[in-house]
Design an enzyme around this catalytic site. Sequence first.
Site, PDB file in Angstrom:
ATOM      1  N   HIS A 100      18.060 -39.148  -0.615  1.00 38.28           N
ATOM      2  CA  HIS A 100      16.662 -38.822  -0.659  1.00 38.28           C
ATOM      3  C   HIS A 100      15.589 -39.533  -0.003  1.00 38.28           C
ATOM      4  CE1 HIS A 100      17.675 -41.154  -3.932  1.00 38.28           C
ATOM      5  NE2 HIS A 100      16.326 -41.701  -4.186  1.00 38.28           N
ATOM      6  N   HIS A 102      11.569 -41.197  -0.340  1.00 37.49           N
ATOM      7  CA  HIS A 102      10.670 -41.385  -1.144  1.00 37.49           C
ATOM      8  C   HIS A 102       9.382 -41.162  -0.089  1.00 37.49           C
ATOM      9  CE1 HIS A 102      12.549 -43.609  -4.608  1.00 37.49           C
ATOM     10  NE2 HIS A 102      13.388 -43.924  -3.516  1.00 37.49           N
TER      11      HIS A 102
END
Length: 146
Positions: A100, A102
């Site tokens: 993922h 940020h």
Amino acid sequence: MSSCVFCAIVDGTAPAVRVLEDDDVVAFLDIRPVARGHTLVVPRTHAARLEDLDPAAGAAMFRAGQRIARALARSELSTDGTNLVLNDGRAAFQTVFHAHLHVVPRWSGDRLRLGVGLLRRQSHDPESTAALIRDGLDRLTAEEHS
Ligand SMILES: [Zn+2]
């Protein structure tokens, strides 16, 4: 049933305050933000590490992260900058093993230090924060179509 919390968010079986989604990615507020508007972008297809990530999914993740960063600047959160951060592996502080990105909002003089920030997180009214980001996305879309 998946034990991956981000897969559960993607398929809608775990709650998240979503701000953007498309065919490739879902973006939602980090439940333990280091700053108001801190968003995570996750590919819909599970990949634990960069090693496993389809480069096309990585590109889609970056594209969404860039879009959210641009929306944050146009929103009432009125950011001055952004950190786009991907932590790959435990050695790099990866805590959820579904790759993922940020999106960390920054303001001039905010004195945020990411290392310390990761330890001292607090929530900032997720629903109103998401509404501001969605509004920024609407402003960005309007700008692109004008
Ligand atoms: Zn997953």
